[in-house]
Design an enzyme around this catalytic site. Sequence first.
Site, PDB file in Angstrom:
ATOM      1  N   SER A  11       0.821  -1.220   0.000  1.00  0.00           N
ATOM      2  CA  SER A  11       0.000   0.000   0.000  1.00  0.00           C
ATOM      3  C   SER A  11       0.850   1.262   0.000  1.00  0.00           C
ATOM      4  O   SER A  11       0.406   2.317   0.443  1.00  0.00           O
ATOM      5  CB  SER A  11      -0.932   0.000   1.217  1.00  0.00           C
ATOM      6  OG  SER A  11      -0.181  -0.084   2.428  1.00  0.00           O
ATOM      7  N   GLY A  12       2.074   1.143  -0.518  1.00  0.00           N
ATOM      8  CA  GLY A  12       2.951   2.305  -0.630  1.00  0.00           C
ATOM      9  C   GLY A  12       2.671   3.089  -1.894  1.00  0.00           C
ATOM     10  O   GLY A  12       1.574   3.010  -2.470  1.00  0.00           O
ATOM     11  N   CYS A 129      11.355   0.056 -13.082  1.00  0.00           N
ATOM     12  CA  CYS A 129      10.887   1.270 -13.761  1.00  0.00           C
ATOM     13  C   CYS A 129      11.841   1.649 -14.888  1.00  0.00           C
ATOM     14  O   CYS A 129      11.412   2.014 -15.990  1.00  0.00           O
ATOM     15  CB  CYS A 129      10.733   2.412 -12.764  1.00  0.00           C
ATOM     16  SG  CYS A 129      12.258   2.889 -11.902  1.00  0.00           S
ATOM     17  N   SER A 160      10.874  10.490  -5.397  1.00  0.00           N
ATOM     18  CA  SER A 160       9.998   9.427  -5.893  1.00  0.00           C
ATOM     19  C   SER A 160      10.509   8.044  -5.516  1.00  0.00           C
ATOM     20  O   SER A 160       9.856   7.043  -5.807  1.00  0.00           O
ATOM     21  CB  SER A 160       9.862   9.517  -7.417  1.00  0.00           C
ATOM     22  OG  SER A 160      11.070   9.144  -8.055  1.00  0.00           O
ATOM     23  N   GLY A 164      11.160   1.053  -0.478  1.00  0.00           N
ATOM     24  CA  GLY A 164      11.227  -0.174  -1.277  1.00  0.00           C
ATOM     25  C   GLY A 164      12.204  -0.038  -2.422  1.00  0.00           C
ATOM     26  O   GLY A 164      13.021  -0.930  -2.676  1.00  0.00           O
ATOM     27  N   THR A 165      12.146   1.098  -3.121  1.00  0.00           N
ATOM     28  CA  THR A 165      13.071   1.345  -4.235  1.00  0.00           C
ATOM     29  C   THR A 165      14.509   1.384  -3.742  1.00  0.00           C
ATOM     30  O   THR A 165      15.411   0.775  -4.335  1.00  0.00           O
ATOM     31  CB  THR A 165      12.729   2.680  -4.925  1.00  0.00           C
ATOM     32  OG1 THR A 165      11.406   2.613  -5.452  1.00  0.00           O
ATOM     33  CG2 THR A 165      13.702   2.973  -6.056  1.00  0.00           C
ATOM     34  N   ASN A 287       8.856   7.593 -13.195  1.00  0.00           N
ATOM     35  CA  ASN A 287       9.441   6.267 -13.023  1.00  0.00           C
ATOM     36  C   ASN A 287       8.458   5.295 -12.382  1.00  0.00           C
ATOM     37  O   ASN A 287       8.411   4.111 -12.745  1.00  0.00           O
ATOM     38  CB  ASN A 287      10.717   6.355 -12.184  1.00  0.00           C
ATOM     39  CG  ASN A 287      10.513   7.084 -10.867  1.00  0.00           C
ATOM     40  OD1 ASN A 287      10.017   8.212 -10.838  1.00  0.00           O
ATOM     41  ND2 ASN A 287      10.907   6.455  -9.775  1.00  0.00           N
TER      42      ASN A 287
END
Length: 312
Positions: A11-12, A129, A160, A164-165, A287
């Site tokens: 849910s991010g 991405c 952005s 997690g990224t 992205n």
Amino acid sequence: MTKMKCAIIGSGNIGTDLMIKLLKGSDTLELAAVVGIDPASEGLAMARERGVATTHEGIEGLRKLPAYPEIGIAFDATSAYAHKEHDAALQADGKLVVDLTPAAIGPFFVPPVGGVLDSEIRNVNMVTCGGQATIPIVAAVSRVTPVHYAEIVASVSSRSAGPGTRANIDEFTRTTAQAIEIVGGAGRGRAIIILNPAEPPMIMRDTIFTLTDQVDEDAIRASVKEMVETVQAYVPGYRLKQEVQFERFGSNRPLKIPGYGEFVGLKTSVFLEVEGAGDYLPKYSGNLDIMTAAAKAAGERLAQQRLEKVAA
């Protein structure tokens, strides 16, 4: 048309943007649940406000929801590490999985390059991405002439890039490089990601270099232009930043690439920018927008194929 129910795990930023895209409309998918691990998550709150079932108990919470037996597809927008556990549980329950993490358990899928998905495939991976933005261009060159080497540089706003990224940076580079070869058709691929701290935030920018034999530049230019238009069908903010550039290297002046060696032939340089649609995320987050748009397209294609198979 009959629709297949789906769930979003995570849910991010990415999961919430995908939720908005699905709720705006889909011919083959109906969002039935959103899953998180933080009860105070903004994404879960937005889902509840829109009448979508939610749980903050992760994958096990999803399996307990009344709607779970009817769910056919799950989108995983968590992390590469968590995806392995999620995939095992979902596969055991007979669900199709669209993986938005760099875990790459299933085959890579890039909408304008990938075709009909094999009916036996249960998990498809959306690469990254950077991969979704650049692999179509590598493929556009590959359909004109064999690509010996392709290198991409994806520059995204640090705003952005959520936790997690950032946790998946190593997986990002490995997975993207692998997909450049497998999906893009390059003999060898390399990927670099840059988190740009500039303020105000910059939109996503991508640079793609390909090395090929000496061929007709106009043919490559036309193929790239056609591919950009194809991607724009589902990511309107995807565009060329400037004209495609070419540089020729002869045996008297070969190009030297660390880890690759000397190259003689044609170097093609393509410069892109990707502006987001602004569904949930700011427009500079192109992205993330291209990732969710591609995932929606992949899920719709999977659902359509399965629904047609059932109807046959």
